[in-house]
Motif scaffolding. Structure first.
Motif, PDB file in Angstrom:
ATOM      1  N   LYS A 219      -8.736  32.503  31.256  1.00  0.00           N
ATOM      2  CA  LYS A 219      -9.021  31.926  32.574  1.00  0.00           C
ATOM      3  C   LYS A 219      -8.534  30.476  32.625  1.00  0.00           C
ATOM      4  O   LYS A 219      -8.713  29.739  31.658  1.00  0.00           O
ATOM      5  CB  LYS A 219     -10.529  31.929  32.853  1.00  0.00           C
ATOM      6  N   VAL A 220      -7.948  30.101  33.769  1.00  0.00           N
ATOM      7  CA  VAL A 220      -7.582  28.697  33.974  1.00  0.00           C
ATOM      8  C   VAL A 220      -8.778  28.003  34.605  1.00  0.00           C
ATOM      9  O   VAL A 220      -9.161  28.313  35.734  1.00  0.00           O
ATOM     10  CB  VAL A 220      -6.353  28.558  34.904  1.00  0.00           C
ATOM     11  N   LEU A 221      -9.403  27.076  33.885  1.00  0.00           N
ATOM     12  CA  LEU A 221     -10.582  26.393  34.419  1.00  0.00           C
ATOM     13  C   LEU A 221     -10.178  25.210  35.274  1.00  0.00           C
ATOM     14  O   LEU A 221     -10.860  24.838  36.212  1.00  0.00           O
ATOM     15  CB  LEU A 221     -11.479  25.907  33.274  1.00  0.00           C
ATOM     16  N   GLU A 222      -9.054  24.595  34.908  1.00  0.00           N
ATOM     17  CA  GLU A 222      -8.688  23.355  35.577  1.00  0.00           C
ATOM     18  C   GLU A 222      -7.220  23.077  35.325  1.00  0.00           C
ATOM     19  O   GLU A 222      -6.680  23.481  34.290  1.00  0.00           O
ATOM     20  CB  GLU A 222      -9.541  22.221  34.973  1.00  0.00           C
ATOM     21  N   PHE A 223      -6.570  22.394  36.275  1.00  0.00           N
ATOM     22  CA  PHE A 223      -5.217  21.905  36.034  1.00  0.00           C
ATOM     23  C   PHE A 223      -5.230  20.400  36.221  1.00  0.00           C
ATOM     24  O   PHE A 223      -5.641  19.895  37.263  1.00  0.00           O
ATOM     25  CB  PHE A 223      -4.210  22.554  36.984  1.00  0.00           C
ATOM     26  N   ILE A 224      -4.818  19.701  35.197  1.00  0.00           N
ATOM     27  CA  ILE A 224      -4.807  18.237  35.255  1.00  0.00           C
ATOM     28  C   ILE A 224      -3.353  17.785  35.382  1.00  0.00           C
ATOM     29  O   ILE A 224      -2.607  17.800  34.403  1.00  0.00           O
ATOM     30  CB  ILE A 224      -5.446  17.619  33.985  1.00  0.00           C
ATOM     31  N   PRO A 225      -2.923  17.423  36.608  1.00  0.00           N
ATOM     32  CA  PRO A 225      -1.517  17.030  36.762  1.00  0.00           C
ATOM     33  C   PRO A 225      -1.206  15.727  36.040  1.00  0.00           C
ATOM     34  O   PRO A 225      -2.079  14.869  35.891  1.00  0.00           O
ATOM     35  CB  PRO A 225      -1.338  16.890  38.272  1.00  0.00           C
ATOM     36  N   ASP A 226       0.038  15.606  35.581  1.00  0.00           N
ATOM     37  CA  ASP A 226       0.460  14.355  34.943  1.00  0.00           C
ATOM     38  C   ASP A 226       0.423  13.240  35.967  1.00  0.00           C
ATOM     39  O   ASP A 226       0.699  13.459  37.140  1.00  0.00           O
ATOM     40  CB  ASP A 226       1.899  14.496  34.424  1.00  0.00           C
ATOM     41  N   GLU A 227       0.071  12.050  35.513  1.00  0.00           N
ATOM     42  CA  GLU A 227       0.107  10.910  36.420  1.00  0.00           C
ATOM     43  C   GLU A 227       1.548  10.655  36.827  1.00  0.00           C
ATOM     44  O   GLU A 227       2.448  10.728  36.021  1.00  0.00           O
ATOM     45  CB  GLU A 227      -0.462   9.664  35.724  1.00  0.00           C
ATOM     46  N   MET A 228       1.729  10.372  38.116  1.00  0.00           N
ATOM     47  CA  MET A 228       3.087  10.159  38.617  1.00  0.00           C
ATOM     48  C   MET A 228       3.493   8.699  38.435  1.00  0.00           C
ATOM     49  O   MET A 228       3.758   7.993  39.369  1.00  0.00           O
ATOM     50  CB  MET A 228       3.163  10.545  40.099  1.00  0.00           C
ATOM     51  N   GLN A 229       3.500   8.266  37.205  1.00  0.00           N
ATOM     52  CA  GLN A 229       3.746   6.839  36.949  1.00  0.00           C
ATOM     53  C   GLN A 229       5.198   6.617  36.516  1.00  0.00           C
ATOM     54  O   GLN A 229       5.468   6.436  35.338  1.00  0.00           O
ATOM     55  CB  GLN A 229       2.782   6.353  35.878  1.00  0.00           C
ATOM     56  N   ASP A 230       6.091   6.665  37.463  1.00  0.00           N
ATOM     57  CA  ASP A 230       7.500   6.368  37.185  1.00  0.00           C
ATOM     58  C   ASP A 230       7.987   6.955  35.879  1.00  0.00           C
ATOM     59  O   ASP A 230       8.588   6.271  35.060  1.00  0.00           O
ATOM     60  CB  ASP A 230       7.728   4.842  37.147  1.00  0.00           C
ATOM     61  N   LYS A 231       7.694   8.232  35.676  1.00  0.00           N
ATOM     62  CA  LYS A 231       8.216   8.859  34.459  1.00  0.00           C
ATOM     63  C   LYS A 231       9.731   8.919  34.543  1.00  0.00           C
ATOM     64  O   LYS A 231      10.279   9.292  35.581  1.00  0.00           O
ATOM     65  CB  LYS A 231       7.652  10.278  34.337  1.00  0.00           C
ATOM     66  N   PRO A 232      10.419   8.535  33.483  1.00  0.00           N
ATOM     67  CA  PRO A 232      11.882   8.584  33.574  1.00  0.00           C
ATOM     68  C   PRO A 232      12.373  10.016  33.788  1.00  0.00           C
ATOM     69  O   PRO A 232      11.840  10.948  33.207  1.00  0.00           O
ATOM     70  CB  PRO A 232      12.347   8.036  32.227  1.00  0.00           C
ATOM     71  N   GLN A 233      13.327  10.172  34.669  1.00  0.00           N
ATOM     72  CA  GLN A 233      13.871  11.494  34.979  1.00  0.00           C
ATOM     73  C   GLN A 233      15.315  11.563  34.514  1.00  0.00           C
ATOM     74  O   GLN A 233      16.235  11.717  35.314  1.00  0.00           O
ATOM     75  CB  GLN A 233      13.765  11.758  36.487  1.00  0.00           C
ATOM     76  N   LEU A 234      15.518  11.433  33.224  1.00  0.00           N
ATOM     77  CA  LEU A 234      16.876  11.402  32.692  1.00  0.00           C
ATOM     78  C   LEU A 234      17.737  12.614  33.065  1.00  0.00           C
ATOM     79  O   LEU A 234      18.902  12.439  33.409  1.00  0.00           O
ATOM     80  CB  LEU A 234      16.852  11.229  31.172  1.00  0.00           C
ATOM     81  N   PRO A 235      17.176  13.826  33.002  1.00  0.00           N
ATOM     82  CA  PRO A 235      18.046  14.981  33.269  1.00  0.00           C
ATOM     83  C   PRO A 235      18.710  14.924  34.644  1.00  0.00           C
ATOM     84  O   PRO A 235      19.738  15.545  34.862  1.00  0.00           O
ATOM     85  CB  PRO A 235      17.090  16.169  33.168  1.00  0.00           C
TER      86      PRO A 235
END
Lengths: 363, 281
Positions: A219-235
């Motif tokens: 069972k999925v109890l919770e989804f904790i999204p990553d903080e959107m803190q200017d993560k580098p998007q190299l690809p």
């Protein structure tokens, strides 16, 4: 992929005959990955590759879309058509809202057994690897991970899946001969994005999951999204300025940042630099880091070891700065300057700055 | 609680070189190590043992020399070690490998029921991440990949709560044991081997199982015969035919070199100039 490659015998040149029951397997499938309403770009890249294979084999290209019932999930079928699919298999079920191994493995395995594709491609993401490994074992078929090139042997109707081995020092081509479907995963950004053609359409084949929640143990109890803190998007960066061990000191990396900031570019790095803690892991380019395909890649103090090269070889234009004229990077860069990166980087920053100022005036 | 940790002995890929003429791997002098990703799995298992009690069994499939990897695991604190080795396994791909390991875990389970199986997220030589999921499917265990944290285990209810890394975030999952967990790197830091465990490791009699002892009756399910994939070609990456155009000018002043480079590049690749110009706006 073989775990004990060196003891393998080559497939040999003798003509291969596919067993009758396996000849029924036809067509190329691409698993369309999506999470939280967004389609994963690797699936679109795979449609481009799948289209080529389908045309060579003279068969149809299908997308497989599994998700929660609704317009968003359905829209992914159309997105697949726009990127080259002829048809889509669609399984809508509330049990497929969050990714879980069990229902997705069952859904995809059932589809394969019912409609029998000869080749199935998935993205080498966390989701794709989890699912591909499970489905391949359930179906008892071959799966080749992290392919960098896909081709077909028309005689054997066999997928030629090429992948780096031994850290990228060598490439090996792997075939799945008397098993179907032939499965492969490909990392994001390894294949080019195909042109989107919004006039394309296709048929949707709907199927059901045939499962109830009580039958699913996890069972999925919770989804904790990553903080959107200017993560580098190299690809997805169009310009990347990268530094290697030749930058000598962590302080010198400021010169890389200066040039990158001036160009609005991302900063990349080689593995030794990341391991030394000069920049964070998200910025590592290469075999054990990110695969990138920017329009312009500027490599300073990077020798061009194969482990780095496999991650950035697909850049449109590569500029290399290195004080060693024999550095391997000059074998595959488009432009090279032999000299000291510590004086050349500021000169390059200045030259771009002047060019931009002129462009601004002209514009 | 009984945890089985699957590990693999691998060549240290950072030290592998390719022979420039023959394009073959030069293995001489390349040290064999425990796959670094597996150490996170082992440490996580040892931590659970510290907290909940129980036993940790390490399992590997490989040539006789792979015993060294198991001894290393014992020195960190694993209780038992089993090496599954047989000529019949040579040439196994991931499907055949998962078959052999699943069978061996089945045998271990007969002696002492297994609650959890841990693996690393992938190996550094094969890089496939396929064997863990394969074992789970064969043993009909719940599969939890890329686990970054085991939050809790309820031994009475057979329940386990884990954090799993997924695209764009972390899933908090509840599932029941037995389950198979592939552990993400960076989850923990490997402890130091204690003197007592190092002594124990040096004297520990590693159990060596051949194919029959590992519980594999059908020889066609393992090794080359049991492997759907075949390596049809191994080759060196082809180099681009054209080498870099080396920018030179009088005095080779950095400033002049930079300006010359931009002029040449913008003439030959106008779209790079356009890309730069976009950023001027």
């Amino acid at each position: 992929m073989s775990e004990v490659t060196e003891t393998k015998k080559p497939a040999g040149k003798k003509r291969f005959e596919l067993s009758e029951s396996l000849k029924a397997y036809k067509g190329i499938w691409v698993f369309i990955e999506h999470e939280r309403g967004v389609i994963h770009t690797v699936s679109l890249e795979l449609l481009g590759e799948g289209r080529k294979l389908a045309d060579q084999l003279g068969v149809e290209l299908a997308g497989v879309v599994m998700g929660t019932p609704g317009e968003t999930t359905r829209s992914f079928c159309h997105e697949a058509f726009f990127h080259g699919a002829d048809l889509c298999y669609l399984v809508e079920d509330p049990l497929l809202t969050d990714y879980r191994n069990e229902p997705f493995t069952k859904g995809l395995t059932d589809l394969v057994n019912k409609y029998q594709p000869e080749i199935m491609l998935l993205g080498a993401s966390t989701l794709g690897r989890d699912l591909a490994g499970s489905v391949a074992t359930t179906l008892k078929t071959g799966l080749t991970a992290d392919c960098t090139e896909l081709n077909v042997d028309l005689d054997a109707r066999s997928l030629l899946a090429t992948r780096p081995t031994f850290g990228g020092s060598l490439l090996c081509t792997i075939q799945t001969l008397n098993y179907r479907p032939q499965m492969a995963t490909v990392r994001p950004r390894v294949m080019p994005m195909p042109e989107r053609d919004a006039s394309r359409t296709g048929r949707i084949v709907e199927d059901s999951l045939g499962m109830v929640e009580s039958a699913i143990i996890t069972k999925v109890l919770e989804f904790i999204p990553d903080e959107m803190q200017d993560k580098p998007q190299l690809p997805f960066a169009d310009i990347i300025v990268s530094g290697g061990r030749g930058m000598k000191k962590p302080e010198n990396f400021k010169l890389i940042w200066d040039l990158a900031n001036m160009l609005g570019a991302e900063v990349g790095a080689t593995r030794p630099v990341v391991q030394a803690g000069w920049v964070d892991l998200e910025r590592q380019v290469g075999q054990s880091g990110k695969t990138v395909r920017p329009k312009l890649y500027i490599a300073a103090g990077i020798s061009g070891a194969i482990q780095h090269r496999v991650g950035m070889d697909a850049s449109d234009v590569i500029i290399a700065i290195n004080n060693d004229p024999n550095a391997p990077i000059f074998d595959f860069a488009h432009y090279g300057i032999v000299g000291n990166a510590m004086t050349l980087l500021p000169a390059l920053t200045e030259a771009f700055k002047v060019h931009l100022a002129v462009a601004r005036k002209a514009g | 609680m009984h945890i089985v940790v699957c590990i693999k002995q691998v060549p240290d890929s950072a030290q592998i070189r390719v022979h420039p003429v023959t394009n073959t791997i030069m293995r001489q002098g390349v040290p064999a190590i425990v796959n670094p990703y597996d150490l996170f799995a082992l440490e996580e298992a040892l931590r659970l043992k510290d907290e909940y009690g129980g036993r940790v069994t390490v399992l590997t499939m490989g040539p006789p020399m792979a015993e060294a990897a198991l001894r290393k695991a014992i020195s960190y604190g694993a209780d038992d070690a089993i090496l599954v080795t047989d000529r019949a396994f040579a040439g196994s791909d991931t499907l055949a490998t998962s078959c052999a390991l699943a069978a061996a875990i089945g045998q271990i389970h007969k002696d002492m029921p297994v609650d959890l199986v841990f693996t690393g997220k992938q190996t550094i030589d094969g890089d496939t991440a396929q064997v863990g999921p394969g074992i789970a499917k064969r043993l009909d265990m719940q599969l939890l990949t890329y686990v970054s944290k085991v939050r809790s285990v309820d031994l009475d209810k057979h329940e386990i709560l884990v954090e799993r890394r997924s695209e764009g975030g972390v899933q908090l999952l509840k599932t029941s044991t037995p389950s198979l967990i592939t552990v993400l790197e960076g989850t923990n830091e490997m402890r130091f081997a204690t003197m007592a465990n190092m002594f124990r490791a040096s004297r520990y009699p590693v159990k060596v199982w051949n194919r029959e002892q590992a519980g594999i009756e059908d020889v066609t399910k393992v090794g080359l015969k049991g492997s759907p994939t075949v390596v049809s070609k191994v080759f060196a990456p082809t180099l681009r035919a054209v080498k870099a155009e080396i920018i030179q000018c009088e005095n080779n002043e950095p400033k002049d070199l930079a300006v010359t480079l931009l002029a040449k590049m913008f003439t030959k690749f106008p779209k790079i100039e356009q890309e730069i110009a976009k950023r001027a706006a």
